[in-house]
Design a protein around this motif. Structure first.
Motif, PDB file in Angstrom:
ATOM      1  N   TRP A   2       0.809  -1.220   0.000  1.00 41.98           N
ATOM      2  CA  TRP A   2       0.000   0.000   0.000  1.00 41.98           C
ATOM      3  C   TRP A   2       0.843   1.271   0.000  1.00 41.98           C
ATOM      4  O   TRP A   2       0.556   2.224  -0.727  1.00 41.98           O
ATOM      5  N   PHE A  31       2.283   2.006  -3.364  1.00 46.57           N
ATOM      6  CA  PHE A  31       1.233   2.505  -4.253  1.00 46.57           C
ATOM      7  C   PHE A  31       0.927   3.973  -3.948  1.00 46.57           C
ATOM      8  O   PHE A  31       0.830   4.808  -4.838  1.00 46.57           O
ATOM      9  N   PRO A  48      -5.296   6.107 -14.209  1.00 47.80           N
ATOM     10  CA  PRO A  48      -5.033   4.676 -14.345  1.00 47.80           C
ATOM     11  C   PRO A  48      -4.863   4.256 -15.803  1.00 47.80           C
ATOM     12  O   PRO A  48      -4.173   3.325 -16.111  1.00 47.80           O
ATOM     13  N   VAL A  78      -5.212   5.907 -20.166  1.00 44.28           N
ATOM     14  CA  VAL A  78      -5.503   7.108 -20.950  1.00 44.28           C
ATOM     15  C   VAL A  78      -6.881   7.068 -21.598  1.00 44.28           C
ATOM     16  O   VAL A  78      -7.371   8.080 -22.063  1.00 44.28           O
ATOM     17  N   GLU A  79      -7.509   5.886 -21.632  1.00 44.40           N
ATOM     18  CA  GLU A  79      -8.826   5.824 -22.259  1.00 44.40           C
ATOM     19  C   GLU A  79      -9.862   6.611 -21.463  1.00 44.40           C
ATOM     20  O   GLU A  79     -10.896   6.975 -21.956  1.00 44.40           O
ATOM     21  N   PHE A  80      -9.546   6.820 -20.222  1.00 38.43           N
ATOM     22  CA  PHE A  80     -10.507   7.428 -19.322  1.00 38.43           C
ATOM     23  C   PHE A  80     -10.166   8.890 -19.106  1.00 38.43           C
ATOM     24  O   PHE A  80      -9.041   9.235 -18.768  1.00 38.43           O
ATOM     25  N   SER A 130     -10.850  11.481 -14.719  1.00 34.36           N
ATOM     26  CA  SER A 130     -10.984  10.433 -13.721  1.00 34.36           C
ATOM     27  C   SER A 130     -11.076  11.005 -12.318  1.00 34.36           C
ATOM     28  O   SER A 130     -10.438  11.985 -11.988  1.00 34.36           O
ATOM     29  N   SER A 131     -11.859  10.363 -11.500  1.00 29.53           N
ATOM     30  CA  SER A 131     -11.840  10.681 -10.084  1.00 29.53           C
ATOM     31  C   SER A 131     -10.904   9.675  -9.449  1.00 29.53           C
ATOM     32  O   SER A 131     -10.876   8.516  -9.830  1.00 29.53           O
ATOM     33  N   ALA A 186       0.363   2.092 -25.174  1.00 28.88           N
ATOM     34  CA  ALA A 186      -0.334   3.197 -25.835  1.00 28.88           C
ATOM     35  C   ALA A 186      -1.681   3.489 -25.188  1.00 28.88           C
ATOM     36  O   ALA A 186      -2.061   4.649 -25.013  1.00 28.88           O
ATOM     37  N   THR A 187      -2.405   2.427 -24.817  1.00 24.12           N
ATOM     38  CA  THR A 187      -3.751   2.647 -24.279  1.00 24.12           C
ATOM     39  C   THR A 187      -3.825   2.464 -22.772  1.00 24.12           C
ATOM     40  O   THR A 187      -4.802   2.858 -22.141  1.00 24.12           O
ATOM     41  N   ASP A 188      -2.786   1.871 -22.184  1.00 16.85           N
ATOM     42  CA  ASP A 188      -2.828   1.530 -20.747  1.00 16.85           C
ATOM     43  C   ASP A 188      -1.432   1.741 -20.169  1.00 16.85           C
ATOM     44  O   ASP A 188      -0.742   0.782 -19.823  1.00 16.85           O
ATOM     45  N   PRO A 189      -0.992   3.016 -20.067  1.00 16.24           N
ATOM     46  CA  PRO A 189       0.415   3.294 -19.753  1.00 16.24           C
ATOM     47  C   PRO A 189       0.866   2.768 -18.396  1.00 16.24           C
ATOM     48  O   PRO A 189       2.044   2.483 -18.212  1.00 16.24           O
ATOM     49  N   ALA A 190      -0.056   2.622 -17.447  1.00 15.04           N
ATOM     50  CA  ALA A 190       0.345   2.129 -16.127  1.00 15.04           C
ATOM     51  C   ALA A 190       0.157   0.613 -16.001  1.00 15.04           C
ATOM     52  O   ALA A 190       0.470   0.039 -14.965  1.00 15.04           O
ATOM     53  N   VAL A 241      -2.512  -0.988 -15.662  1.00 15.17           N
ATOM     54  CA  VAL A 241      -3.564  -1.309 -14.687  1.00 15.17           C
ATOM     55  C   VAL A 241      -4.683  -2.116 -15.347  1.00 15.17           C
ATOM     56  O   VAL A 241      -5.183  -3.085 -14.786  1.00 15.17           O
ATOM     57  N   VAL A 242      -5.052  -1.733 -16.561  1.00 16.63           N
ATOM     58  CA  VAL A 242      -6.249  -2.297 -17.189  1.00 16.63           C
ATOM     59  C   VAL A 242      -5.996  -3.716 -17.705  1.00 16.63           C
ATOM     60  O   VAL A 242      -6.749  -4.647 -17.398  1.00 16.63           O
ATOM     61  N   ASP A 274      -5.751  -0.337  -4.127  1.00 19.25           N
ATOM     62  CA  ASP A 274      -4.751  -0.295  -5.191  1.00 19.25           C
ATOM     63  C   ASP A 274      -5.461  -0.660  -6.497  1.00 19.25           C
ATOM     64  O   ASP A 274      -5.981  -1.762  -6.652  1.00 19.25           O
ATOM     65  N   THR A 275      -5.492   0.281  -7.424  1.00 13.27           N
ATOM     66  CA  THR A 275      -6.277   0.103  -8.652  1.00 13.27           C
ATOM     67  C   THR A 275      -5.868  -1.150  -9.422  1.00 13.27           C
ATOM     68  O   THR A 275      -6.707  -1.821 -10.008  1.00 13.27           O
ATOM     69  N   VAL A 307     -15.552   2.197 -11.555  1.00 11.68           N
ATOM     70  CA  VAL A 307     -16.010   3.519 -11.973  1.00 11.68           C
ATOM     71  C   VAL A 307     -15.564   4.573 -10.957  1.00 11.68           C
ATOM     72  O   VAL A 307     -15.047   5.627 -11.314  1.00 11.68           O
ATOM     73  N   LEU A 310     -13.006   4.370  -8.933  1.00 12.80           N
ATOM     74  CA  LEU A 310     -11.545   4.491  -8.931  1.00 12.80           C
ATOM     75  C   LEU A 310     -11.022   5.116 -10.217  1.00 12.80           C
ATOM     76  O   LEU A 310      -9.845   5.450 -10.310  1.00 12.80           O
ATOM     77  N   GLY A 311     -11.891   5.250 -11.219  1.00 10.18           N
ATOM     78  CA  GLY A 311     -11.429   5.808 -12.485  1.00 10.18           C
ATOM     79  C   GLY A 311     -10.640   4.821 -13.323  1.00 10.18           C
ATOM     80  O   GLY A 311      -9.813   5.209 -14.141  1.00 10.18           O
ATOM     81  N   PRO A 369     -10.641   2.246 -16.335  1.00  9.36           N
ATOM     82  CA  PRO A 369     -11.498   1.965 -17.493  1.00  9.36           C
ATOM     83  C   PRO A 369     -12.160   0.588 -17.394  1.00  9.36           C
ATOM     84  O   PRO A 369     -11.526  -0.381 -16.985  1.00  9.36           O
ATOM     85  N   ASP A 428     -12.724  -1.375 -19.557  1.00 12.81           N
ATOM     86  CA  ASP A 428     -12.084  -2.365 -20.426  1.00 12.81           C
ATOM     87  C   ASP A 428     -11.421  -3.461 -19.599  1.00 12.81           C
ATOM     88  O   ASP A 428     -11.124  -4.540 -20.110  1.00 12.81           O
TER      89      ASP A 428
END
Ligand SMILES: [Zn+2]
Lengths: 292, 282
Positions: free
Chosen positions: A56, A59, A277, A279-281, A284-285, B61-65, B67-68, B202-203, B231, B233-234, B236, B238
């Motif tokens: 944690w 993060f 998290p 870039v598609e979003f 974001s909150s 390109a679409t998910d730089p971290a 996470v998704v 943690d996302t 939603v 947590l922001g 996507p 996907d």
């Protein structure tokens, strides 16, 4: 000014601190395991804490653009409680984890036989895991405690360059420096060292194997003391390169011996913007505000 | 499946496609062989995967971290588990274990125990690795090397469910839901791990719990809350496997209520909430 704070207890700090630290140039930290002010009563309490240091808290730091690493150990104070000492058998598996760059803080608090034993045992764990060691020196009876500390380290057979001896002051720096170990200075608002005295020691002993930290925790302390010491160095005539050596390259070299230090920027982090998290979003909150 | 990015669980089943993404492909080959030969090699390989395989996102390109869809080390860890699972459950005939060989059910039990320990003793990345491995095993379910055993029914009573919420059974599997279920011991072990990840903030952990395993094995209440949490947590949507197939009337109600709450507060409706409202309309 880029800063690696080599000793700071972020678990006890707020997100405001993370923001201010980033603004002051802090890009990486090492958080050693220590006691929480309230004594623990079981090994499980330690493993939850260790999990949060490699989980944690890392993060949370990344949300603010800061690379977080940990040092893992049973601290000297709680080495005196047999219920806590059981955690020693759990520690080797933590020393394998990503981002665990040292064994620490180990050392002496009251210089009891139990502390002696836990200290020596953990130096051995460091040797087995091929990790450097962060050693805490006691607040009470500091000079005698530091001498004894160096004896235990020598007996362990660890090479001196793998050992950082921390919380030093005018009376203890020479011992450590002459032994070829790394010398650490915890710059505090009113105890341990202040900026001016630290700069005076840098002038006297040079910038090689000298390390400055804030040791900020749940007590009266200041996570920006590293940056303030850097400014004090510049005011005293040290160059930008000297400051970079003390505040970044030295701690990076010491902990880099672990092969487990990650210092490139946090991907996707933009200062002043909430972390996204993906870039598609858009819009974001984020965790900074929201707990889902 | 063109256009759908392959997640860590998918790539774990395709080592040839994964290898070029790794920092040290030689380590990957050695580690998989070591784990297949001796399961006790798994914890150390799991801990080292980030340093050896790299930690970058699978789809920068679409998910730089990462996470998704997950990271390179997520896929590498899941592949290590697949290597172990393949050995553990290899039998010549699915239904008739040869005398003297252990049954596939026992193998699944052993694997379940190992995954549970790996998760509980793992850091965040290792926990993601376990969750992505469960995804890989679910996706692999229909392949010829599938794990065999008794499937766990998807219907499950959530103790936390509000008494006013009707206890409807889960959406039954459809042809549009290709994921098959895991042997009972693996499903039983995996569900509490996914639920643990869903309680995290943690996302990357939350996102790793809503892949094919979550889609197939989480009960409806837990799964809907997971979608809504993303939603918040922001993250996507996907990240959610089989979202369109599993979305139901109750999720639609929750999405509408959230949208109303946002409007009342004068806040924007995030695009993923709009997407959820659209999916659940039919
Ligand atoms: Zn400390």
């Amino acid at each position: 000014m880029r800063i690696l704070d080599p000793h700071i207890h972020m678990t006890s700090r707020t997100t405001d601190d993370y923001e201010a630290m980033y603004a002051a140039g802090v890009r990486a930290v090492v958080e050693p395991a220590f006691w929480l002010g309230q004594p623990r009563t079981s090994a499980a309490s330690f493993t939850d804490y260790f999990d949060s240091l490699v989980g944690w808290e890392r993060f949370r730091a990344a949300q603010f653009g800061i690379r977080h690493h940990a040092a893992i150990a049973l601290n000297p104070k709680e080495a005196n409680d047999p219920r806590c000492r059981e955690v020693l058998t759990e520690i080797p598996r933590y020393l394998l984890k990503d981002g665990v760059v040292a064994v620490g803080e180990v050392g002496f608090d009251s210089m009891t036989p139990a502390e002696d034993e836990a200290f020596a045992a953990q130096l051995e764990l460091a040797r087995d895991a091929d990790l450097p060691v962060l050693v805490h020196t006691p607040h009470r009876d500091k000079l005698a405690g530091t001498r004894r500390t160096l004896d235990v380290v020598r007996e362990s057979g660890l090479p001196p360059e793998r050992v950082l001896v921390d919380h030093l002051n005018e009376t203890t720096v020479a011992l450590v420096h002459d032994a070829g170990m790394w010398a650490g200075f915890s710059v505090y608002p009113d105890t341990k060292m202040d900026e001016r005295r630290t700069v005076a020691l840098l002038r006297e002993y040079g910038t090689t194997r000298m390390i400055v930290n804030s040791a900020a925790d749940w007590g009266r302390s200041d996570p920006l003391k590293t940056a303030r010491t850097g400014r004090e160095m510049l005011a005293a005539g040290f160059s930008d390169d000297d400051v970079d050596q003390v505040l970044w390259r030295n701690p990076a070299e010491f902990y880099g011996q672990s092969g487990n230090l990650v210092l490139d920027p946090v991907p996707g982090f933009v200062a002043g913007e909430p972390p996204a998290p993906g870039v598609e979003f858009e819009g974001s909150s984020v965790l900074r505000g929201v707990r889902a | 499946m063109t256009g759908v990015p392959r997640s860590a669980g998918d790539l774990a089943l395709d080592p040839a496609a994964l290898r070029p993404l790794l920092r040290n492909p030689g380590w990957f080959d050695t580690a998989r062989a070591a784990v297949a030969a001796d399961p006790s090699a798994l914890p150390r390989a799991f801990a080292l995967a980030g340093r050896r395989a790299g930690r970058g996102p699978l789809h920068p390109a679409t998910d730089p971290a990462g996470v998704v869809h997950g990271t390179v080390d997520d896929a590498a860890r899941a592949a290590l588990v697949v290597a172990l699972a393949t050995v553990d459950t290899r039998t010549p005939h699915h239904d008739v274990p040869r005398p003297g060989t252990h049954s596939p059910e026992i193998a699944a039990t052993e694997l379940a125990t190992r995954l549970t320990t790996l998760y509980h003793q793992g850091d965040t990345a290792e926990r993601r690795g376990v969750l992505r491995a469960l995804d890989a095993l679910v996706v692999r379910g229909s392949a010829p090397t599938a794990l065999t055993g008794h499937a766990v029914p998807r219907e499950r009573t959530a103790p936390s469910r509000s008494p006013r919420t009707p206890l409807e059974p889960d959406v039954p599997g459809t042809s549009a839901t290709p994921a098959s279920s895991l042997p009972e011991p693996l499903a039983t072990a995996g569900i509490p791990l996914a639920e643990d990840a869903l309680r995290a903030n943690d996302t990357s952990l939350v996102a790793a719990a809503v892949g094919p395993f979550g889609a197939r094995h989480l009960d409806a209440h837990t799964w809907r809350h997971a979608v809504l949490k993303l939603v918040f947590l922001g993250v996507p949507l996907d990240a959610v496997a089989h979202l369109d197939e599993r979305a139901d009337a109750e999720l639609a109600r929750m999405a509408r209520d959230l949208a109303a709450e946002r409007r009342a507060a004068g806040r924007d409706i995030p695009p993923d909430l709009t997407r959820l409202l659209r999916i659940t309309k039919e």
